[in-house]
Design a protein around this motif. Structure first.
Motif, short mmCIF file in Angstrom:
data_model
loop_
_atom_site.label_atom_id
_atom_site.label_comp_id
_atom_site.label_asym_id
_atom_site.label_seq_id
_atom_site.Cartn_x
_atom_site.Cartn_y
_atom_site.Cartn_z
N ASP A 3 20.45 -2.22 -7.10
CA ASP A 3 20.32 -3.17 -5.98
C ASP A 3 19.97 -2.44 -4.68
O ASP A 3 19.24 -2.97 -3.85
N ARG A 4 20.54 -1.25 -4.51
CA ARG A 4 20.31 -0.50 -3.27
C ARG A 4 18.96 0.22 -3.26
O ARG A 4 18.50 0.67 -2.21
N GLY A 5 18.33 0.34 -4.41
CA GLY A 5 17.08 1.08 -4.50
C GLY A 5 15.91 0.33 -3.91
O GLY A 5 15.92 -0.89 -3.78
N PHE A 6 14.88 1.06 -3.56
CA PHE A 6 13.63 0.47 -3.06
C PHE A 6 12.55 1.54 -3.04
O PHE A 6 12.81 2.74 -3.18
N LEU A 7 11.32 1.10 -2.85
CA LEU A 7 10.19 2.00 -2.68
C LEU A 7 9.20 1.39 -1.70
O LEU A 7 8.80 0.23 -1.86
N LYS A 8 8.83 2.15 -0.70
CA LYS A 8 7.77 1.74 0.22
C LYS A 8 6.77 2.87 0.29
O LYS A 8 7.10 3.98 0.71
N VAL A 9 5.55 2.60 -0.15
CA VAL A 9 4.49 3.60 -0.13
C VAL A 9 3.47 3.21 0.93
O VAL A 9 2.95 2.09 0.92
N THR A 10 3.21 4.13 1.84
CA THR A 10 2.20 3.92 2.87
C THR A 10 1.06 4.88 2.61
O THR A 10 1.27 6.09 2.47
N GLY A 11 -0.15 4.34 2.52
CA GLY A 11 -1.31 5.17 2.22
C GLY A 11 -2.34 5.12 3.33
O GLY A 11 -2.60 4.06 3.90
N PHE A 12 -2.94 6.26 3.63
CA PHE A 12 -4.02 6.36 4.60
C PHE A 12 -5.27 6.85 3.88
O PHE A 12 -5.22 7.88 3.18
N GLY A 13 -6.35 6.12 4.04
CA GLY A 13 -7.61 6.52 3.45
C GLY A 13 -8.59 6.92 4.54
O GLY A 13 -8.71 6.23 5.55
N LYS A 14 -9.26 8.05 4.34
CA LYS A 14 -10.26 8.51 5.29
C LYS A 14 -11.60 8.60 4.61
O LYS A 14 -11.71 9.05 3.46
N GLY A 15 -12.65 8.14 5.30
CA GLY A 15 -13.98 8.14 4.73
C GLY A 15 -14.81 9.32 5.15
O GLY A 15 -14.49 10.02 6.12
N GLU A 16 -15.90 9.56 4.43
CA GLU A 16 -16.80 10.66 4.75
C GLU A 16 -17.42 10.51 6.13
O GLU A 16 -17.74 11.49 6.80
N LYS A 17 -17.59 9.26 6.59
CA LYS A 17 -18.18 8.99 7.89
C LYS A 17 -17.13 8.84 8.99
O LYS A 17 -17.48 8.46 10.11
N GLY A 18 -15.86 9.09 8.65
CA GLY A 18 -14.82 8.98 9.66
C GLY A 18 -14.07 7.66 9.64
O GLY A 18 -13.17 7.45 10.46
#
Length: 489
Positions: A409-424
């Motif tokens: 019950d106390r467990g959780f997961l939050k994943v934050t992702g950042f994507g960067k492109g070749e053109k910025g």
């Protein structure tokens, strides 16, 4: 339950007070002053214990056992041929889904999730395992959730016996399996599913075994139409799907993915099955020499070696992330997630050269030191059989055991992702799981991965895939519909 899902998952804002993690009251361990005592214990007890006892004895053990130590076995690979059998039409099969391994810790959670979410209506499903008595006990627990499940079909099968597997896998459209370690117990079931054109999902985190499955069975699965999808649990659904979404978002904006940075906020515990897998992988490793002649994870959708490459740049020490504005460090499973995304990039072609980096988020510097030292202690004991034996005997859970309901019950997961492109170009995505991600929500991920294979919007192309290269947005939407929160910008 197999209604069509939108091809682009619906994004829900996760900012400020609307963030579900805040709303649920979920927090990382050792917030603020709560880290002081564990930090002092680490400096005054754990570090000296490691330096003066664990490390010297582990080094001594490695030196003394070296002449008698089992070397890493080299196994030569070969693609398996499909035997000439008549594959039964999918529409004529009795079951939509069979859950194999229903009596184990995660298997039981998956069965309960099926009972609570789908019951006896809509989905035609059955539970399978080696022991009828244990299966009947699970069915009794399920009928307490939904009385209509009192006669839920039970299938007794030994997954190491091809003769027993054939009638089971040939009578269902999808198999989902929790029978691990997969290196030891998974291959006969995959082979049977491939031979009978039956789709399959599992929750493995064993990258070397997945490489072997691609090398041995991808070609045959393409012939029979069997969709073999590995990594369908905590390892590695959240990261794999976010990588797909970030790449697609950049592509829509005229850019090509070049870098992925993930930050994991997580609370959870281990089960006995996970412990068994970790010890088996570290102490009985087999080097598989692929018949393909290259890393099987790089096999493309067209069948050759993919041009799309993935470089792994996971952190190895504690540091402060300016991007995420937090103390971060290495995540023990990050290498597995990177391998899964590597396979997805090879199939989906996110970019010709993608760098993958994944970090565990700490609540503060002191918490980071505590968790980093704990990781070092665990790794040291894992690599020394006497310490490992004591750890398994007196500290870690046994097979079939796992965290309590209260801990989950106390467990959780939050994943934050950042994507960067070749053109910025830039993209950011967040995916939140509201309960224990390693077991309770892994069960949900596995079941929804299997049911997604029944959705008409999911590709019917056979092969050995990953969630992002097979179920993709359909699976993400199913997870959102059943409890996850998701946002991308």
């Amino acid at each position: 339950f197999v209604h069509r899902m939108p091809q682009t998952a619906e994004s829900v804002p996760m900012m400020g007070h609307e963030c579900p993690m805040v709303k649920d009251g979920k927090r990382l361990p050792m917030i603020g002053s709560k880290a002081v005592v564990p930090f002092l214990q680490t400096l005054l007890i754990k570090l000296p214990l490691w330096l003066l006892v664990l490390l010297p004895t582990s080094i001594t053990y490695q030196l003394l056992s070296w002449p008698f130590k089992k070397r890493v076995r080299n196994v030569s690979g070969a693609a398996e041929e499909v035997p000439a059998i008549s594959i039964r039409d999918l529409k004529s099969r009795t079951y939509d889904l069979i859950l194999i391994g229903a009596t184990g810790f995660t298997g039981r959670l998956a069965a309960k999730y099926l009972a609570k979410t789908y019951g006896a209506k809509g989905v035609k499903w059955a539970i399978a395992g080696r022991r009828r008595g244990a299966l009947e006990q699970v069915r009794a627990e399920l009928s307490a959730i939904d009385p209509a499940l009192w006669d839920l079909p039970i299938l007794v099968v030994d997954t190491s016996d091809a003769a027993q597997l054939a009638p089971v896998v040939s009578d269902t459209r999808v198999v989902v399996s929790t029978v691990g370690p997969y290196t030891a117990y998974g291959t006969p079931l995959v082979r049977a599913c491939v031979q009978h054109g039956t789709s399959y999902c599992d929750i493995t985190g064993e990258s070397d075994w997945v490489r072997e499955m691609v090398d041995r069975f991808d070609g045959a699965a393409r012939q029979t139409g069997a969709r073999i999808v590995h990594f369908c649990g905590h390892d590695c659904v959240p990261w794999d799907l976010l990588a797909l979404e970030l790449a697609n978002t950049l592509k829509k904006n005229g850019d090509t993915l070049s870098r992925l940075d993930f930050y994991d906020e997580i609370t959870g515990d281990m089960s006995g099955g996970t412990v068994a897998t970790m010890f088996m992988v570290t102490q009985n490793r087999v080097k598989y020499n692929a018949a393909l002649g290259y890393d099987p994870l790089l096999k493309s959708k067209a069948g050759g070696k993919a041009d799309a490459k993935t470089n792994v740049a996971n952190p190895t020490r504690i540091g402060f992330s300016k991007q995420f504005k937090s103390w971060v460090g290495p995540f023990i499973m990050a290498g597995v997630m990177a391998n899964c995304v590597k396979r997805s990039n090879a199939v989906n072609t996110y970019g010709p050269k993608v760098t993958y980096s994944e970090s565990l988020v700490y609540s503060n510097f002191m918490s980071g030191v505590v968790q980093m030292v704990d990781l070092i202690l665990f790794g040291t004991m894992l690599m020394c059989k006497p310490w490992g034996y004591l750890l398994r005997k007196f500290v870690l859970p046994s097979p079939g055991e796992g965290p309590s309901e209260q801990k989950m019950d106390r467990g959780f997961l939050k994943v934050t992702g950042f994507g960067k492109g070749e053109k910025g170009g830039q993209a950011k995505a967040t995916l939140y799981f509201p309960t224990d991600p390693g077991y309770r929500d892994t069960a949900r991920m596995l079941v929804e991965s299997g049911l997604a294979l029944l959705d008409p919007d999911v590709s019917k192309e056979g092969g050995v895939w990953t969630p992002a290269s097979c179920q993709g947005p359909v699976l993400l939407q199913r997870l959102i519909n059943t409890g996850c929160s998701y946002h991308i910008e």
